[in-house]
Design a protein around this motif. Structure first.
Motif, short mmCIF file in Angstrom:
data_model
loop_
_atom_site.label_atom_id
_atom_site.label_comp_id
_atom_site.label_asym_id
_atom_site.label_seq_id
_atom_site.Cartn_x
_atom_site.Cartn_y
_atom_site.Cartn_z
N LEU A 117 -35.77 -3.04 -7.48
CA LEU A 117 -35.88 -4.10 -6.49
C LEU A 117 -35.28 -3.70 -5.15
N ASP A 118 -35.83 -4.26 -4.07
CA ASP A 118 -35.25 -4.04 -2.75
C ASP A 118 -34.23 -5.14 -2.47
N ALA A 119 -33.67 -5.14 -1.27
CA ALA A 119 -32.61 -6.10 -0.91
C ALA A 119 -33.09 -7.55 -0.97
N ASP A 120 -34.39 -7.79 -0.79
CA ASP A 120 -34.94 -9.15 -0.84
C ASP A 120 -35.36 -9.55 -2.25
N TYR A 143 -40.44 5.59 -18.84
CA TYR A 143 -39.59 6.42 -17.99
C TYR A 143 -39.45 5.77 -16.63
N VAL A 144 -38.27 5.94 -16.02
CA VAL A 144 -38.04 5.45 -14.67
C VAL A 144 -37.21 6.50 -13.93
N PHE A 145 -37.51 6.67 -12.66
CA PHE A 145 -36.75 7.61 -11.84
C PHE A 145 -36.05 6.84 -10.73
N ILE A 146 -34.73 6.87 -10.77
CA ILE A 146 -33.91 6.22 -9.75
C ILE A 146 -33.62 7.28 -8.70
N THR A 147 -34.16 7.08 -7.49
CA THR A 147 -34.01 8.08 -6.44
C THR A 147 -33.34 7.46 -5.22
N ASP A 148 -32.94 8.31 -4.31
CA ASP A 148 -32.24 7.89 -3.10
C ASP A 148 -33.26 7.45 -2.05
N ILE A 149 -33.75 6.23 -2.18
CA ILE A 149 -34.63 5.66 -1.17
C ILE A 149 -33.99 4.36 -0.68
N PRO A 150 -34.03 4.11 0.62
CA PRO A 150 -33.33 2.95 1.18
C PRO A 150 -33.76 1.62 0.58
N GLU A 151 -35.02 1.51 0.20
CA GLU A 151 -35.51 0.24 -0.33
C GLU A 151 -34.95 -0.08 -1.71
N ILE A 184 -27.83 0.19 -7.46
CA ILE A 184 -28.12 1.62 -7.25
C ILE A 184 -27.34 2.08 -6.04
N PRO A 185 -26.56 3.11 -6.05
CA PRO A 185 -26.14 3.99 -7.13
C PRO A 185 -24.78 3.62 -7.71
N ALA A 186 -24.22 2.47 -7.33
CA ALA A 186 -22.87 2.10 -7.79
C ALA A 186 -22.79 1.97 -9.31
N ASP A 187 -23.75 1.29 -9.92
CA ASP A 187 -23.74 1.07 -11.37
C ASP A 187 -24.61 2.06 -12.12
#
Length: 133
Positions: free
Chosen positions: A95-98, A109-117, A68-71
């Motif tokens: 998923l987060d970085a870990d 439904y899923v919402f991909i948003t601009d959150i750092p995690e 997210i958001p590259a792909d």
């Protein structure tokens, strides 16, 4: 008096020039905007100018891992066919970085948003995901 005739003859020319300029300003222009950040992952279901929400709409395979958001660009996604609920055997998670799930298996439904995690969207055994916003 000759000056008046000359001025009256130029009025249609000036009006025509102004009309041409106004029409040229209203003509749609091609955008040189980039792709939707799909990195070759999904197909686009409609053409747009910038790949953002309302632009190119992604269709993602139902099994895969997407950065997210590259792909996978920000936006709302639904399972193909708009099922009323998440089909059996279909799992997904943001998923987060870990690798810990921030959100998982919460329906069709899923919402991909601009959150750092949010780093990765992972899906398995699902129908294709279609971006709708």
């Amino acid at each position: 008096m000759p000056r008046t005739r000359f001025a009256l003859r130029t009025v249609p020319l000036v009006a025509a020039a102004l009309l041409a300029l106004a029409l040229a300003a209203c003509t749609p222009m091609d955008s040189a905007g980039g792709g939707g950040g799909d990195a070759g992952v999904g197909d686009t279901s409609s053409e747009g100018t910038d790949g953002s929400t309302g632009g190119e709409l992604m269709v993602l395979p139902g099994t895969g891992t997407y950065a997210i958001p590259a792909d996978i660009p920000y936006g709302g996604y639904q399972l193909h066919g708009e099922p009323a609920e998440q089909p059996a055997g279909c799992t997904w998670a943001i998923l987060d970085a870990d690798g810990a799930a921030s959100f998982e298996d919460q329906g069709a439904y899923v919402f991909i948003t601009d959150i750092p995690e949010a780093v990765t969207f992972e899906t398995s055994g699902c129908p294709d995901w279609e971006q709708f916003e």
